[in-house]
Motif scaffolding. Structure first.
Motif, PDB file in Angstrom:
ATOM      1  N   VAL A 116       0.924  -1.087  -0.271  1.00 16.43           N
ATOM      2  CA  VAL A 116       0.019  -0.034  -0.086  1.00 16.43           C
ATOM      3  C   VAL A 116       0.779   1.179   0.216  1.00 16.43           C
ATOM      4  N   LEU A 117       1.964   1.227   0.885  1.00 20.56           N
ATOM      5  CA  LEU A 117       2.721   2.484   0.874  1.00 20.56           C
ATOM      6  C   LEU A 117       3.462   2.588  -0.400  1.00 20.56           C
ATOM      7  N   PHE A 124       2.284   1.786  -3.509  1.00 22.29           N
ATOM      8  CA  PHE A 124       1.154   2.059  -4.483  1.00 22.29           C
ATOM      9  C   PHE A 124       0.700   3.471  -4.416  1.00 22.29           C
ATOM     10  N   TRP A 125       0.465   3.617  -3.007  1.00 22.73           N
ATOM     11  CA  TRP A 125      -0.555   5.049  -2.842  1.00 22.73           C
ATOM     12  C   TRP A 125       0.485   6.210  -2.154  1.00 22.73           C
ATOM     13  N   GLY A 126       1.621   5.788  -1.706  1.00 24.55           N
ATOM     14  CA  GLY A 126       2.564   6.667  -0.903  1.00 24.55           C
ATOM     15  C   GLY A 126       1.923   6.959   0.477  1.00 24.55           C
ATOM     16  N   PRO A 127       2.899   7.722   1.331  1.00 20.47           N
ATOM     17  CA  PRO A 127       2.693   7.681   2.952  1.00 20.47           C
ATOM     18  C   PRO A 127       1.490   8.697   3.129  1.00 20.47           C
ATOM     19  N   GLU A 128       1.147   9.590   2.279  1.00 15.47           N
ATOM     20  CA  GLU A 128       0.309  10.770   2.696  1.00 15.47           C
ATOM     21  C   GLU A 128      -1.155  10.259   2.708  1.00 15.47           C
ATOM     22  N   ALA A 161      -7.724   8.024   4.377  1.00 14.63           N
ATOM     23  CA  ALA A 161      -6.955   6.751   4.453  1.00 14.63           C
ATOM     24  C   ALA A 161      -5.683   6.992   4.608  1.00 14.63           C
ATOM     25  N   ASN A 162      -5.093   6.118   5.734  1.00 16.62           N
ATOM     26  CA  ASN A 162      -3.803   6.337   6.151  1.00 16.62           C
ATOM     27  C   ASN A 162      -3.184   5.073   6.535  1.00 16.62           C
ATOM     28  N   LEU A 163      -1.871   4.719   6.566  1.00 16.35           N
ATOM     29  CA  LEU A 163      -1.231   3.291   6.575  1.00 16.35           C
ATOM     30  C   LEU A 163      -1.344   2.942   8.242  1.00 16.35           C
ATOM     31  N   GLU A 164      -1.931   3.521   8.950  1.00 15.81           N
ATOM     32  CA  GLU A 164      -2.248   2.977  10.656  1.00 15.81           C
ATOM     33  C   GLU A 164      -3.571   2.346  10.628  1.00 15.81           C
ATOM     34  N   MET A 165      -4.122   2.662   9.741  1.00 19.83           N
ATOM     35  CA  MET A 165      -5.680   2.158  10.022  1.00 19.83           C
ATOM     36  C   MET A 165      -5.807   0.470  10.047  1.00 19.83           C
ATOM     37  N   ASP A 166      -4.852  -0.262   9.444  1.00 21.66           N
ATOM     38  CA  ASP A 166      -5.096  -1.770   9.837  1.00 21.66           C
ATOM     39  C   ASP A 166      -4.804  -2.259  11.356  1.00 21.66           C
ATOM     40  N   LEU A 167      -3.659  -1.579  11.851  1.00 21.72           N
ATOM     41  CA  LEU A 167      -3.475  -1.816  13.332  1.00 21.72           C
ATOM     42  C   LEU A 167      -4.574  -1.177  14.232  1.00 21.72           C
ATOM     43  N   ASN A 168      -5.166  -0.019  13.961  1.00 21.61           N
ATOM     44  CA  ASN A 168      -5.982   0.576  14.833  1.00 21.61           C
ATOM     45  C   ASN A 168      -7.612  -0.285  14.759  1.00 21.61           C
ATOM     46  N   ASP A 179      13.556   1.177   2.212  1.00 21.47           N
ATOM     47  CA  ASP A 179      12.311   1.772   2.957  1.00 21.47           C
ATOM     48  C   ASP A 179      11.201   0.866   3.112  1.00 21.47           C
ATOM     49  N   TYR A 180      11.181  -0.294   2.363  1.00 21.47           N
ATOM     50  CA  TYR A 180      10.177  -1.249   2.484  1.00 21.47           C
ATOM     51  C   TYR A 180      10.600  -2.323   3.244  1.00 21.47           C
ATOM     52  N   TRP A 181      11.079  -2.055   4.368  1.00 22.23           N
ATOM     53  CA  TRP A 181      11.516  -3.242   5.355  1.00 22.23           C
ATOM     54  C   TRP A 181      10.317  -3.976   5.885  1.00 22.23           C
ATOM     55  N   ARG A 182       9.148  -3.561   6.064  1.00 18.56           N
ATOM     56  CA  ARG A 182       8.124  -4.500   6.275  1.00 18.56           C
ATOM     57  C   ARG A 182       7.639  -5.505   5.351  1.00 18.56           C
ATOM     58  N   ALA A 183       7.868  -5.256   4.185  1.00 14.76           N
ATOM     59  CA  ALA A 183       7.332  -6.148   3.053  1.00 14.76           C
ATOM     60  C   ALA A 183       8.672  -7.166   3.159  1.00 14.76           C
ATOM     61  N   MET A 184       9.899  -6.695   3.148  1.00 14.33           N
ATOM     62  CA  MET A 184      10.973  -7.899   3.198  1.00 14.33           C
ATOM     63  C   MET A 184      10.970  -8.621   4.312  1.00 14.33           C
ATOM     64  N   LEU A 185      10.650  -8.170   5.581  1.00 14.98           N
ATOM     65  CA  LEU A 185      10.863  -8.682   6.769  1.00 14.98           C
ATOM     66  C   LEU A 185       9.532  -9.733   6.844  1.00 14.98           C
ATOM     67  N   GLY A 186       8.527  -9.202   6.259  1.00 14.86           N
ATOM     68  CA  GLY A 186       7.272 -10.272   6.322  1.00 14.86           C
ATOM     69  C   GLY A 186       7.415 -11.285   5.275  1.00 14.86           C
TER      70      GLY A 186
END
Length: 634
Positions: A114-115, A117-121, A218-225, A592-599
């Protein structure tokens, strides 16, 4: 606190409950049929609102808004079906906790996609056509779109009820919720049933996200929230109960709305900010419900899964070779600062690795031998860290004294929480530990005068003789090695064998006179004490402490460490902690995409080594020993 304000807040609660119900209903369906605790479910919610945003931008806000919401939900449903067929089908026979680890890793991958494709904003969608205005209620303006959401929740509930009770597919789903193996034995294609249920769950979650497009960006913290609140709703309502999920969503949303309406209230000269309770009210509700009714308001006790892991072999003392290897590793750790004189960062990283190993070993102490799953172990890590910081800052105690007293404070917290937790088992036990951990986090986050609030506490430095990082490394190595060896010694004692007996057969253990709950309570306190020691070491290592140290993310990190190393081996949590912490540090510094690589790495490890890294190594050793024994006999 006017009456009109109270009514409007109740209506706000009803509107918020609809989206929460959609996410929780999908999660409840997936868990009820597949028995997967799906941590990636919040990712489907997040992807739903992002896809809806893009579709609305393409199709136009006037004509394409409403079709875009439905198309977004259908697209994410297809994604959910693809995930189930390509990933989850491969691990249905794995232990449930490893399935949880896989979905956690999947969530990391989806977040970075998501980061990318859509960016951090943050992306704010347009208002809904035809519902852009507001209506007057008791002299106050209330958004028309929120009235639509209030109606949408019961409509979806009714449609789900019709689907599950009036169709053959719904009958099969309800039957699979009760006994999925019997459904398979009757000739039902279980694979496609699971795929359909997972797709429906993803559809509901993404629809809940898409419906939020006019209300929040829409933001990148919605999944955990959303995932934490959704889990709470599912547990409070009852696992697998759709009406229960709706009632629980209403209850939690309305309690939050009432807290906002109350605001600041003075009681007996004490000012209480009820609005701050919105961070924790759902976890308080869950804790109360689980203590009073462990299977939820509308749920029933879950039947045991037939896909549990294979029975473990009895604990045996380490072989002579294993003993030599242990001393060799310890000698290498002692020499490491001398070998890395030119790289001071290595010493700092090794301190973090050692603390992570102690934290993971303390969690394994109750998860492996005691069989108690915990989603809130970070509470005791954080209690130890805050106790150490407060003892040094407020009471002006020496660092050495604080390092001894802090684990005791964490143990007292485990003593209190454990009394309630050990009365439950399985997912319900895990969720109650999460509830207590989040309550503790909320207290530390909001008590500005005592804990520093969201800023935490700074200036928590070790004694002067430990200002050199190498000296602090050796102190950490001594305490961590001593703590892990002591836990292993306890597990080889009669107490440790009694713990395993209570885990493997509660009835037999009770029949020979063991008080299983008391044994588990003692183990819970011991694990909390060792986690508190890890937290205290962490506080003095970093010089500060913040509420993030006892947030749910820290608990999940510990869970990943234990599962990655292997739940059925004593060395597993140490291997998992070293692997996860090193991977996290290395990957995060190089992309910058460490989550995807770690996952992705975690997913690969889960698929290749379902017993964990250490468990796989032990399996190879056992095979070679068996082959050597057969060759000797022949």
């Amino acid at each position: 606190m006017s009456f009109s304000g109270f009514v409007v807040q109740l209506l706000n609660g009803l509107a918020g409950a609809s989206s929460l119900f959609l996410v929780a209903a999908g999660l409840s369906l997936i868990f009820g049929v597949t028995r997967i605790v799906n941590f990636a479910h919040g990712s489907f919610f997040m992807v739903g609102i992002y896809v809806a945003y893009s579709l609305v931008a393409k199709l136009g806000a006037n004509i394409g808004f409403w079709p875009s919401l439905l198309l977004a939900a259908l697209a994410v449903a297809a994604l959910g079906a693809l995930v189930e067929m390509l990933l989850l089908r491969r691990i249905y026979r794995a232990p449930e906790l490893f399935q949880l680890l896989a979905t956690f890793a999947l969530g990391l991958v989806i977040k970075d996609l998501v980061l990318w494709f859509w960016g951090p904003e943050e992306l704010l969608g347009p208002r809904a056509p035809g519902l852009t205005g507001s209506v007057s209620i008791l002299g106050r303006q209330f958004p028309s779109y929120d009235l639509f959401l209030i109606v949408a929740g019961p409509v979806v509930l009714g449609l789900l009820w019709l689907l599950l009770t009036k169709t053959r597919w719904g009958t099969l789903v309800r039957a699979a919720t009760q006994d999925r193996d019997m459904v398979s034995a009757l000739g039902v294609n279980q694979a496609w049933l699971f795929t359909a249920v997972f797709a429906l769950g993803a559809f509901l979650a993404s629809l809940g996200g898409a419906l939020q497009l006019p209300r929040e960006p829409a933001n990148l913290e919605m999944d955990l929230n959303i995932i934490g609140a959704a889990f709470v709703v599912v547990v409070v309502g009852g696992m697998g109960s759709i009406p229960g999920a709706y009632v629980a969503a209403l209850l939690i949303a309305e309690l939050k709305a009432i807290c906002i309406w109350l605001g600041l209230v003075e009681i007996a000269g004490i000012t209480i900010s009820f609005s701050k309770l919105t961070l924790v009210v759902e976890f308080v509700v869950m804790a109360v419900v689980l203590v009073a009714r462990p299977w939820g308001l509308f749920g029933r006790p879950q039947s045991p899964s037939r896909h549990a892991s294979a029975a473990e072999q009895p604990l045996r003392a380490p072989s002579r070779v294993a003993g030599y290897a242990r001393w060799a590793v310890l000698a290498l750790l002692v020499l490491l600062p001398l070998l890395a004189v030119q790289s001071p960062y290595v010493t700092v990283l090794m301190i973090d690795l050692l603390i992570a190993a102690l934290f993971a070993a303390s969690l394994h102490f109750i998860m492996g031998p005691a069989g108690m799953h915990s989603f809130g172990h970070a509470a005791y890590f954080g209690l130890g860290a805050y106790a150490a910081a407060l003892l040094v800052r407020s009471l002006q105690l020496h660092m050495e004294v604080a390092l001894l007293v802090a684990p005791v404070a964490a143990g007292l917290g485990a003593f209190l929480y454990g009394w309630f937790c050990v009365r439950l088992s399985g997912v319900y036990l895990a969720m109650l530990t999460l509830a207590f951990a989040q309550i503790t986090w909320a207290i530390c986050y909001q008590w500005d005068a005592f804990t520093g609030g969201s800023n935490g506490l700074t200036g928590v430095w070790p004694a002067q003789w430990l200002s050199d990082k190498r000296n602090y490394y050796y102190l950490t190595l001594a305490l961590v090695a001593g703590g892990i060896l002591l836990m292993h010694r306890i597990l080889y004692s009669p107490f440790g064998y009694a713990l395993r007996a209570g885990r493997d057969s509660v009835l037999r253990a009770d029949a020979i006179g063991m008080n299983v709950k008391r044994l588990q309570w003692v183990a819970f306190v011991l694990a909390g004490t060792f986690a508190g020691l890890a937290g205290a070491l962490y506080a003095f290592s970093k010089g500060s402490i913040s509420p993030e140290s006892l947030h749910v993310g820290k608990s999940i990190d510990g869970l990943v460490m234990v599962l990655l190393g292997g739940l059925q081996t004593l060395v597993g949590p140490v291997v998992g902690a070293l692997t996860f912490t090193w991977l996290h540090d290395t990957v995060a510094r190089n992309t910058d995409y460490w989550r995807a690589m770690l996952g992705g790495i975690i997913l690969l490890l889960v698929l290749l080594f379902p017993q964990g890294i250490a468990g796989f190594a032990r399996q190879l050793i056992n095979r070679r020993q068996s082959a050597a024994a057969r060759d000797a006999q022949s």
